[in-house]
Design a protein around this motif. Structure first.
Motif, PDB file in Angstrom:
ATOM      1  N   GLU A   1      -4.637  -1.143 -16.951  1.00 47.14           N
ATOM      2  CA  GLU A   1      -3.684  -2.286 -16.682  1.00 47.14           C
ATOM      3  C   GLU A   1      -2.788  -2.079 -15.838  1.00 47.14           C
ATOM      4  OE1 GLU A   1      -1.875  -5.931 -18.935  1.00 47.14           O
ATOM      5  OE2 GLU A   1      -3.432  -4.965 -19.896  1.00 47.14           O
ATOM      6  N   GLU A   2      -1.860  -0.979 -16.247  1.00 49.24           N
ATOM      7  CA  GLU A   2      -0.812  -0.692 -15.312  1.00 49.24           C
ATOM      8  C   GLU A   2      -1.062  -0.039 -14.052  1.00 49.24           C
ATOM      9  OE1 GLU A   2       2.407   0.868 -18.713  1.00 49.24           O
ATOM     10  OE2 GLU A   2       0.760   2.215 -18.349  1.00 49.24           O
ATOM     11  N   ILE A   3      -2.172   0.499 -13.727  1.00 47.43           N
ATOM     12  CA  ILE A   3      -2.523   1.180 -12.613  1.00 47.43           C
ATOM     13  C   ILE A   3      -2.799   0.020 -11.772  1.00 47.43           C
ATOM     14  CG2 ILE A   3      -4.673   2.175 -11.531  1.00 47.43           C
ATOM     15  CD1 ILE A   3      -2.485   4.108 -12.483  1.00 47.43           C
ATOM     16  N   VAL A   4      -3.649  -0.953 -12.311  1.00 49.89           N
ATOM     17  CA  VAL A   4      -3.951  -2.300 -11.575  1.00 49.89           C
ATOM     18  C   VAL A   4      -2.495  -2.931 -10.730  1.00 49.89           C
ATOM     19  CG1 VAL A   4      -4.787  -4.595 -11.504  1.00 49.89           C
ATOM     20  CG2 VAL A   4      -6.106  -2.588 -12.735  1.00 49.89           C
ATOM     21  N   ALA A   5      -1.708  -3.095 -11.883  1.00 52.35           N
ATOM     22  CA  ALA A   5      -0.267  -3.685 -11.348  1.00 52.35           C
ATOM     23  C   ALA A   5       0.269  -2.683 -10.367  1.00 52.35           C
ATOM     24  CB  ALA A   5       0.422  -3.875 -12.734  1.00 52.35           C
ATOM     25  N   LEU A   6       0.366  -1.485 -10.425  1.00 49.78           N
ATOM     26  CA  LEU A   6       0.926  -0.637  -9.377  1.00 49.78           C
ATOM     27  C   LEU A   6       0.078  -0.629  -8.349  1.00 49.78           C
ATOM     28  CD1 LEU A   6       2.890   1.321  -9.075  1.00 49.78           C
ATOM     29  CD2 LEU A   6       1.312   3.364  -9.678  1.00 49.78           C
TER      30      LEU A   6
ATOM     31  N   PHE B   1       9.020  -1.057  -6.413  1.00 51.76           N
ATOM     32  CA  PHE B   1       8.677   0.196  -7.273  1.00 51.76           C
ATOM     33  C   PHE B   1       9.844   0.308  -8.360  1.00 51.76           C
ATOM     34  CE2 PHE B   1       9.129   4.589  -8.558  1.00 51.76           C
ATOM     35  CZ  PHE B   1       7.670   4.886  -8.624  1.00 51.76           C
ATOM     36  N   ASP B   2      11.000   0.005  -8.091  1.00 53.61           N
ATOM     37  CA  ASP B   2      12.216   0.082  -8.979  1.00 53.61           C
ATOM     38  C   ASP B   2      11.806  -1.120  -9.964  1.00 53.61           C
ATOM     39  OD1 ASP B   2      13.424   1.679  -7.252  1.00 53.61           O
ATOM     40  OD2 ASP B   2      15.083   0.567  -6.818  1.00 53.61           O
ATOM     41  N   LYS B   3      11.622  -2.457  -9.523  1.00 57.11           N
ATOM     42  CA  LYS B   3      11.383  -3.182 -10.431  1.00 57.11           C
ATOM     43  C   LYS B   3      10.197  -2.778 -11.521  1.00 57.11           C
ATOM     44  CE  LYS B   3       9.919  -8.393 -11.005  1.00 57.11           C
ATOM     45  NZ  LYS B   3       8.900  -8.099 -11.737  1.00 57.11           N
ATOM     46  N   PHE B   4       9.147  -2.330 -11.023  1.00 56.59           N
ATOM     47  CA  PHE B   4       8.008  -1.849 -11.695  1.00 56.59           C
ATOM     48  C   PHE B   4       8.262  -0.670 -12.754  1.00 56.59           C
ATOM     49  CE2 PHE B   4       4.162   0.714 -12.532  1.00 56.59           C
ATOM     50  CZ  PHE B   4       3.297  -0.171 -12.885  1.00 56.59           C
TER      51      PHE B   4
ATOM     52  N   ARG C   1      11.289  -0.034 -14.087  1.00 58.62           N
ATOM     53  CA  ARG C   1      12.110  -0.654 -15.221  1.00 58.62           C
ATOM     54  C   ARG C   1      11.150  -1.353 -16.126  1.00 58.62           C
ATOM     55  NH1 ARG C   1      15.355  -2.464 -10.737  1.00 58.62           N
ATOM     56  NH2 ARG C   1      17.295  -1.181 -10.626  1.00 58.62           N
ATOM     57  N   GLU C   2      10.169  -1.728 -15.973  1.00 56.14           N
ATOM     58  CA  GLU C   2       9.136  -2.847 -16.706  1.00 56.14           C
ATOM     59  C   GLU C   2       8.104  -1.864 -17.436  1.00 56.14           C
ATOM     60  OE1 GLU C   2       7.636  -5.596 -14.075  1.00 56.14           O
ATOM     61  OE2 GLU C   2       9.595  -6.774 -14.106  1.00 56.14           O
ATOM     62  N   HIS C   3       8.051  -0.552 -16.997  1.00 56.17           N
ATOM     63  CA  HIS C   3       6.914   0.319 -17.452  1.00 56.17           C
ATOM     64  C   HIS C   3       7.340   1.738 -17.967  1.00 56.17           C
ATOM     65  CE1 HIS C   3       4.666  -2.624 -15.118  1.00 56.17           C
ATOM     66  NE2 HIS C   3       3.766  -2.494 -15.973  1.00 56.17           N
ATOM     67  N   PRO C   4       8.072   2.131 -19.104  1.00 53.35           N
ATOM     68  CA  PRO C   4       8.823   3.062 -19.725  1.00 53.35           C
ATOM     69  C   PRO C   4       7.816   4.349 -19.160  1.00 53.35           C
ATOM     70  CG  PRO C   4       8.994   1.448 -21.323  1.00 53.35           C
ATOM     71  CD  PRO C   4       7.943   0.800 -20.313  1.00 53.35           C
ATOM     72  N   ARG C   5       6.673   4.281 -19.379  1.00 44.34           N
ATOM     73  CA  ARG C   5       6.125   5.697 -18.982  1.00 44.34           C
ATOM     74  C   ARG C   5       6.278   6.063 -17.877  1.00 44.34           C
ATOM     75  NH1 ARG C   5       0.368   4.672 -21.835  1.00 44.34           N
ATOM     76  NH2 ARG C   5       0.630   2.426 -21.070  1.00 44.34           N
ATOM     77  N   LEU C   6       6.070   5.357 -16.814  1.00 42.74           N
ATOM     78  CA  LEU C   6       6.526   5.614 -15.280  1.00 42.74           C
ATOM     79  C   LEU C   6       7.963   6.018 -15.163  1.00 42.74           C
ATOM     80  CD1 LEU C   6       5.487   5.995 -12.620  1.00 42.74           C
ATOM     81  CD2 LEU C   6       6.200   3.520 -11.961  1.00 42.74           C
ATOM     82  N   GLU C   7       8.947   5.310 -15.725  1.00 44.86           N
ATOM     83  CA  GLU C   7      10.175   5.870 -15.719  1.00 44.86           C
ATOM     84  C   GLU C   7      10.608   7.153 -16.481  1.00 44.86           C
ATOM     85  OE1 GLU C   7      14.340   2.979 -15.818  1.00 44.86           O
ATOM     86  OE2 GLU C   7      12.989   3.052 -17.611  1.00 44.86           O
ATOM     87  N   HIS C   8       9.940   7.573 -17.394  1.00 46.87           N
ATOM     88  CA  HIS C   8      10.035   8.793 -18.209  1.00 46.87           C
ATOM     89  C   HIS C   8       9.519   9.870 -17.161  1.00 46.87           C
ATOM     90  CE1 HIS C   8      10.283  11.821 -21.226  1.00 46.87           C
ATOM     91  NE2 HIS C   8       8.986  12.159 -20.788  1.00 46.87           N
ATOM     92  N   LYS C   9       8.287   9.528 -16.619  1.00 42.52           N
ATOM     93  CA  LYS C   9       7.535  10.401 -15.604  1.00 42.52           C
ATOM     94  C   LYS C   9       8.577  10.701 -14.368  1.00 42.52           C
ATOM     95  CE  LYS C   9       3.796  12.938 -15.360  1.00 42.52           C
ATOM     96  NZ  LYS C   9       3.348  13.425 -16.407  1.00 42.52           N
ATOM     97  N   LEU C  10       9.324   9.646 -13.915  1.00 43.77           N
ATOM     98  CA  LEU C  10      10.168   9.849 -12.936  1.00 43.77           C
ATOM     99  C   LEU C  10      11.296  10.710 -13.262  1.00 43.77           C
ATOM    100  CD1 LEU C  10      10.797   6.407 -11.305  1.00 43.77           C
ATOM    101  CD2 LEU C  10       9.822   8.375 -10.077  1.00 43.77           C
ATOM    102  N   LEU C  11      11.847  10.891 -14.611  1.00 44.58           N
ATOM    103  CA  LEU C  11      12.823  11.765 -14.809  1.00 44.58           C
ATOM    104  C   LEU C  11      12.311  12.941 -15.019  1.00 44.58           C
ATOM    105  CD1 LEU C  11      15.507  12.195 -16.132  1.00 44.58           C
ATOM    106  CD2 LEU C  11      14.743  11.601 -18.330  1.00 44.58           C
TER     107      LEU C  11
END
Length: 238
Positions: A30-35, A119-122, A124-134
């Motif tokens: 579902e997140e992949i579809v949104a991305l 991308f910034d908005k996405f 913030r709304e998807h913690p797993r991606l934010e963690h991967k960015l870190l």
């Protein structure tokens, strides 16, 4: 960005060759579809810039195919290469207002591009991606430190050996050449390798010849390398 985005194609994430290794690898379907809905693919020719140092941070991108260089300009106007970007790497500055370095394609490149604000908005709304960015940010910091050591302290022999080991890990045989064990595509010319490593073309050619004569590598052609003795190459790089 000078060139318009490529038109969006449906579900290009499904066919992405680096999806499992990229920052989006931990996202569910579902997140992949949104991305997918906010991303677009773009082709760059060798020598074309994706980002310019100091410009507004308009886009970020995942590298799908090819190789790019990250560089900055010194006070006297010279180029300082900060590192290389390979398939599955993430480039750009999320949550930032300006681009800290220029990004230029060294080979023909395919990137998955996102407008930074989207991308910034996405993220913030998807913690797993934010963690991967870190995680990627910390890895990039480690890589930058290694690169500064390579350029500042290593001999020409160590630079070339380290570079070949890095390429062999980034472009494994099963994805590239497959003609013999330990082989991989050498996507850069001797001149480009010299620029990347801060050496002259003559020095790079001499180091390749030394490695070949020592039986550490073989050179089937100018765009292919096979590591014959990885342990010896690792010793030379250390």
């Amino acid at each position: 960005m000078n060139e318009p985005f490529l038109s969006r194609t449906a579900n290009f994430c499904d066919a992405c060759t680096v999806r499992n290794r990229a920052i989006c690898g931990d996202l569910d379907n579902e997140e992949i579809v949104a991305l997918n809905a906010i991303g677009q693919r773009r082709h760059l020719s060798a020598g074309e810039n994706l980002l310019w140092e100091g410009d507004d941070a308009v886009v970020v991108a995942n590298v799908v195919e090819g190789m790019l260089k990250l560089s900055t300009s010194t006070a006297d106007g010279k180029e300082q290469i900060l590192g290389l970007a390979f398939p599955a790497d993430f480039i750009g500055r999320p949550f930032g207002q300006s681009t800290p370095y220029s990004v230029e394609a060294l080979t023909d490149v395919l990137v998955c591009v996102f407008r930074r604000a989207d991308f910034d908005k996405f993220a913030r709304e998807h913690p797993r991606l934010e963690h991967k960015l870190l995680e990627r940010t910390l890895s990039e910091l480690d890589r930058t430190r290694k690169w500064m050591l390579l350029l500042g302290r290593m001999t020409a022999e160590q630079r070339v050996a380290t570079f070949l080991l890095d390429l062999s890990e980034r472009f494994p045989v099963e994805e590239e050449v497959g003609t013999q064990p330990g082989a991989f595509a050498l996507r850069l010319s001797r001149g480009q390798i010299a620029d990347v490593l801060g050496l002259t073309i003559e020095t790079v050619s001499r180091e390749f010849t030394k490695l070949k004569k020592a039986g550490v590598v073989s050179l089937p052609n100018r765009r292919e390398v096979a590591i014959e003795d990885r342990e010896a190459l690792e010793d030379l790089a250390s």
